[in-house]
Each structure stands twice: as structure tokens, then as C-alpha cells.
Design an enzyme around this catalytic site. Structure first.
Site, PDB file in Angstrom:
ATOM      1  N   GLU A   1     -14.403  11.593 -18.325  1.00 52.70           N
ATOM      2  CA  GLU A   1     -14.311  12.416 -19.422  1.00 52.70           C
ATOM      3  C   GLU A   1     -14.687  11.867 -20.667  1.00 52.70           C
ATOM      4  O   GLU A   1     -14.049  11.353 -21.183  1.00 52.70           O
ATOM      5  CB  GLU A   1     -12.995  13.289 -19.115  1.00 52.70           C
ATOM      6  CG  GLU A   1     -12.749  14.295 -20.381  1.00 52.70           C
ATOM      7  CD  GLU A   1     -11.359  15.178 -20.031  1.00 52.70           C
ATOM      8  OE1 GLU A   1     -11.259  16.331 -20.167  1.00 52.70           O
ATOM      9  OE2 GLU A   1     -10.340  14.229 -20.049  1.00 52.70           O
TER      10      GLU A   1
ATOM     11  N   LYS B   1       8.473  18.056 -26.661  1.00 57.10           N
ATOM     12  CA  LYS B   1       7.733  16.905 -27.619  1.00 57.10           C
ATOM     13  C   LYS B   1       6.276  17.152 -27.651  1.00 57.10           C
ATOM     14  O   LYS B   1       5.439  17.157 -27.025  1.00 57.10           O
ATOM     15  CB  LYS B   1       7.911  15.507 -26.889  1.00 57.10           C
ATOM     16  CG  LYS B   1       7.387  14.310 -27.556  1.00 57.10           C
ATOM     17  CD  LYS B   1       7.163  13.202 -26.928  1.00 57.10           C
ATOM     18  CE  LYS B   1       5.601  13.142 -26.405  1.00 57.10           C
ATOM     19  NZ  LYS B   1       4.768  12.984 -27.887  1.00 57.10           N
TER      20      LYS B   1
ATOM     21  N   GLU C   1      -1.166  18.946 -15.794  1.00 53.69           N
ATOM     22  CA  GLU C   1      -2.630  19.238 -15.958  1.00 53.69           C
ATOM     23  C   GLU C   1      -3.358  18.178 -16.691  1.00 53.69           C
ATOM     24  O   GLU C   1      -2.956  17.819 -18.050  1.00 53.69           O
ATOM     25  CB  GLU C   1      -2.559  20.666 -16.643  1.00 53.69           C
ATOM     26  CG  GLU C   1      -2.141  21.920 -15.647  1.00 53.69           C
ATOM     27  CD  GLU C   1      -2.948  21.984 -14.335  1.00 53.69           C
ATOM     28  OE1 GLU C   1      -4.124  21.826 -14.248  1.00 53.69           O
ATOM     29  OE2 GLU C   1      -2.448  22.701 -13.321  1.00 53.69           O
TER      30      GLU C   1
ATOM     31  N   CYS D   1      -9.730  20.584 -22.148  1.00 53.90           N
ATOM     32  CA  CYS D   1      -9.966  19.965 -20.807  1.00 53.90           C
ATOM     33  C   CYS D   1     -10.971  20.734 -20.029  1.00 53.90           C
ATOM     34  O   CYS D   1     -11.552  20.451 -18.770  1.00 53.90           O
ATOM     35  CB  CYS D   1      -8.746  19.924 -20.147  1.00 53.90           C
ATOM     36  SG  CYS D   1      -7.754  21.462 -20.375  1.00 53.90           S
TER      37      CYS D   1
END
Length: 487
Positions: free
Chosen positions: A388, A175, A254, A288
Site C-alpha cells: 500500500e 485516542k 480495519e 484505505c
């Protein structure tokens, strides 16, 4: 007219059970529709899993060399379509042409790499304790792999999950993120053609586009899915982890990070600025592994801030096909999130040295453009230094001695990528030893990765179960059987 894509299930392209579609727009010009996709349902996802489960035993019994041929043939087809894939990635995700081409070639090389590894990845022979015995291990596929991938590397990340899964005899249900599914839909076309060439069973690879709530959850919940690999935000990743582990599935996540780079007193200032600038503002900070915290020795601090501001000011910002220094955010929500963090930084008392402005005139009128942000005078407990941002945003703080720098580096919940710029080899090795991050870079941007070595984070950046990429990426998709063969 933009092309309409259907799902790929059981070796054929199928419309969704819902009968509904959605459109993907160019983030540099939102009036441009890139493609139309299926608004898939949980039922579509369950059908894809059933197809993968039906094909799994035959695919597992397929020789490794043949599985490698599928990957090699896919890579060749991707190579032939390199320019098309590059332009598609630019148009739907916003990367510059150079950045997009680098990602496309990385994906091609990932398929080539695992094509070769598929032929010799099987297990190990061990020395037995008695005569007349063979003692060895066999690695067998987990079964059906459910893969859920993000929009920020929409061809590389699906590739580095799919290729090792297929190489080791698993079947796949993937997906992609709804913001940028087009470039990997074109890879699926390559997989489809390669599967016909090598005679792979229908259902070996399946591609279903839809929301995480409908499609993603249905994949994770399905009893025939044996392993789940997810890359995305921390908030969603924690829900995926809990959902999968509640059902005793193997899980790999992750997630995000708040990556630091330390500038040591011996650093070359020009090199340091280039390392930080590329790590913070490359790919519009939407990685990331992007640098968001810079910890600079007192002796270099003022000059570093001045030169980083000059670096940011000099960046040409525009549509990715023109190959500027920086492209747009992928979506309005991502742009607004960055702008919100700029306001938060001001409220917290940090000094906005440059940037943090939405661009709205001329070529920027219909896109999600922002100037890169540089804050100085930040404290490590500020929200902008703990959360973040996922945009072209960096905060700079001074330090006076090495132990203080390491303490600042580790003073976050995350732990993906950390860097240091220094000419002191002893300092570099102490840094490598003392920081709690899964990737450590010396005199190099925190972004950018080799495909044949492990990738993954520590602490809140990762489930800390298995690494991705390299041989370790294959380990995740296999389980070990130990054989005692007496004769």
C-alpha cells in the site's frame, strides 16, 4: 494564537500529567500552527479508563431513547458548526474543502443515524418449543470501549466508532491520531454540551491525545477495557490485535489494502477514467479504499493510459481551502513515502507515465504537495503492486480474459475494496462472486461508502471479526444474552 486543547476526562477538560504539549501544523503551509495538544501519558489514559468504567453501569441503565437524545443533540451541534468543522479538517489534514465538507456531513449523519437506532436495538423475540414460555434475546453493552483512530478520516472514523458504542450503552475512551486531532476535539465539545443537556453521567465519553506507544497501549492493556476497535496501518494493527487477544478482549481491526479496479472490454472509456481518477487521486490517495491497481482489458489499455494521464495532468493541486482538485499529503513522512515508492517503481522497470514529483514553488513552497503518479507496464509481483502506497499513486496493467483479471485482483494479501467498470451485467456478477474483497463496487470508485451498510475487509485488511457501520456496527459493541422465561 492557535487554541490549546486539553484532554476530556470524566466530564471535564484536563491537562496532561506530563505538562508537555505538541503542535499540529497545516500540511499546505507548515508555518501555520493549527492547534496545540497535550502530550499525554499512560497515566492519563488509565485515568480516562477509570472514569469510563465508573460511568458505565449508569449509562448502560439509561434508556435507549435518552442515549439517542445524546447522539441527536451532538449531531445538531455539529450541524450548527459545519463550516467551522470543515475548515478545521482542511487546515489540519489537507483535504480539499469539498472533500472535507463531505466528511463532516457524513459524521453528522452518522450521529443522527445511531440516534434513531438507539431506540429500537435491544434483541429478538423467538418462538419457544413449549407452551407457557417466553423465549428471547437481549443485547447488552460490552462495557468500556477503547477506540484508536487514524488521521486520514479524522472526524468520520471516530464518529462511526463512537456513535454505535454510545448508542448501545458502552462508555468510551478515544485516542485520535496526533497528526489530526483538532476536528474531533471540536466534536467532543459538542458531546460535552449534549451530555449536560441530557444528564449523562460524567465519564461516558473520554478523549486523550498522545502516542500509540504510551496512550494507545495503556488503553488496550487496562483490565477495565472490554473491547478495542482500531483503524490504521497493517503493521500497527497486527500488534494491537496480538496485544488485545492476549488479554482475551474483543478486538476489531480495519487496516490497509491494495485496491484494484478492473476495466472490462465493454466499459465506457470516459466513465472508466473518471471512476479510476477519483478513486486513485481523491483525498490525495490517503484512503484505505483508494484505487492503486488498475487492470485494463487489452483492447482499451493504451487509450486508457493516455486518458488517465490527461486526467492527472488536469488536476489543480493546491491548499484545500481553495478547493482545488487535490490537496497536500498530511505530513512530510507520508510525502516522502510516496516519493520513495515512485523511485521503487522506476527501479522495478515500470514506466512512469506522469507525476511523482514534489511541488516546491509558489503556493506549494511550504506544503507537502506531490503530483499524482501514473505507472504503466507494471507486473503484479512488483513491490509497487503489492504494498500500500497511501498516496495519489496508481499502476496500470493489461489483461486478456476475465479469469486472468480475477487472478490478478486476488493476487495480493489484502482484501478491502475492489471495483469493476463494465456494461456486461454477467461479467459484473461473476466479478462480485469471485473476488476476495469485503467491498465490491460496480461502475463506481472504490472510495466512498454508505453509512448504513457494513464496512470491512478480508484477509490482511481486517481482523475479520465484526464489521463497522450500519446495524453490524452496533453488534460489535454488544453481547447476546438468551432468556428462557417460563410462566
Amino acid at each position: 494564537m492557535p487554541e490549546t486543547y486539553t484532554n476530556y476526562v470524566d466530564g471535564e477538560w484536563r491537562e496532561s500529567e506530563s505538562g508537555e504539549t505538541f503542535t499540529v501544523h497545516n500540511p499546505a503551509d507548515t508555518d501555520e500552527v493549527v492547534a496545540e495538544f497535550q502530550q499525554s501519558t499512560a497515566e492519563d489514559a488509565r485515568g480516562a479508563v477509570e472514569a469510563a468504567a465508573a460511568a458505565q453501569e449508569e449509562w448502560a441503565d439509561t434508556p435507549g431513547a435518552t442515549r439517542g437524545k445524546l447522539l441527536r443533540s451532538t449531531a445538531k451541534r455539529m450541524d450548527d458548526r459545519e463550516e467551522e468543522l470543515t475548515e478545521t479538517l482542511v487546515q489540519e489534514e489537507g483535504k480539499t474543502r469539498s472533500e472535507a465538507n463531505g466528511e463532516v456531513n457524513r459524521a453528522i449523519n452518522i450521529f443522527y443515524y445511531y440516534a434513531e437506532r438507539a431506540m429500537d436495538y435491544a434483541g429478538e423475540r423467538k418462538q419457544p418449543s413449549s407452551k407457557g414460555q417466553n423465549l428471547y434475546t437481549v443485547r447488552e453493552p460490552m462495557g468500556v470501549a477503547g477506540l484508536i483512530t487514524p488521521w486520514n478520516y479524522p472526524i468520520a472514523i471516530p464518529s462511526w466508532k463512537s456513535a454505535p458504542a454510545l448508542a448501545t450503552g458502552n462508555t468510551v475512551v478515544l485516542k485520535p491520531a496526533m497528526d489530526a486531532p483538532t476536528v474531533f476535539a471540536k466534536v467532543v465539545e459538542c458531546i460535552d454540551e449534549a451530555a449536560d443537556e441530557v444528564g449523562a453521567p460524567d465519564g461516558v465519553f473520554n478523549f486523550v491525545v498522545g502516542s500509540g506507544e504510551d496512550v494507545g497501549s495503556a488503553i488496550i492493556d487496562h483490565e477495565k477495557v472490554d473491547t478495542v476497535s482500531f483503524t490504521g496501518s497493517r503493521a500497527v494493527g497486527e500488534m494491537v490485535y496480538e496485544q488485545a487477544t492476549d488479554q482475551h478482549k474483543r478486538i476489531q481491526t480495519e487496516l490497509g489494502s491494495k485496491n484494484p479496479t478492473v476495466i472490462g472490454p465493454s466499459a465506457d472509456l470516459e466513465e472508466a477514467v473518471n471512476v479510476v481518477g477519483s478513486g486513485a487521486f481523491g483525498v490525495t490517495g490517503q484512503a484505505c479504499t483508494a484505487t492503486e491497481r488498475v487492470i485494463v482489458h487489452d483492447s482499451l489499455y493504451d487509450d486508457f493510459v493516455d486518458q488517465l494521464v490527461e486526467y492527472a495532468e488536469d488536476l489543480d493541486i493546491g491548499p484545500g481551502l481553495d478547493d482545488p482538485g487535490m490537496g497536500p499529503h498530511v505530513s512530510e513522512s507520508e510525502l516522502e513515502s510516496t516519493l520513495d515508492y515512485v523511485e521503487t517503481g522506476k527501479e522495478e522497470g515500470a514506466t512512469l507515465e506522469y507525476g511523482g514529483e514534489k511541488l516546491e514553488d509558489g503556493e506549494h513552497e511550504n506544503g507537502y504537495f506531490v503530483t499524482p503518479t501514473v505507472f504503466s507496464g507494471v507486473e503484479n509481483d512488483m513491490q509497487i503492486m503489492q504494498e500500500e502506497v497511501f498516496g495519489p499513486f496508481v499502476g496500470v496493467t493489461p489483461y486478456s480474459d476475465f479469469d486472468e483479471a480475477v487472478e490478478l485482483v486476488n493476487d495480493v494479501e489484502f482484501g478491502l475494496a475492489a471495483g469493476i467498470v463494465t456494461q456486461d451485467h454477467s461479467e459484473a456478477n461473476r466479478f462480485i462472486q469471485d473476488v476476495d474483497f469485503g467491498i465490491v463496487k460496480v461502475n463506481e470508485a472504490t472510495t466512498g461508502l454508505e453509512l448504513h451498510v457494513p464496512f470491512g475487509g478480508m484477509n490482511a485488511s481486517s481482523s475479520e471479526t465484526y464489521r463497522e457501520q450500519g446495524e453490524e456496527g452496533m453488534d460489535y459493541f454488544t453481547i447476546i444474552k438468551t432468556v428462557y422465561d417460563n410462566y
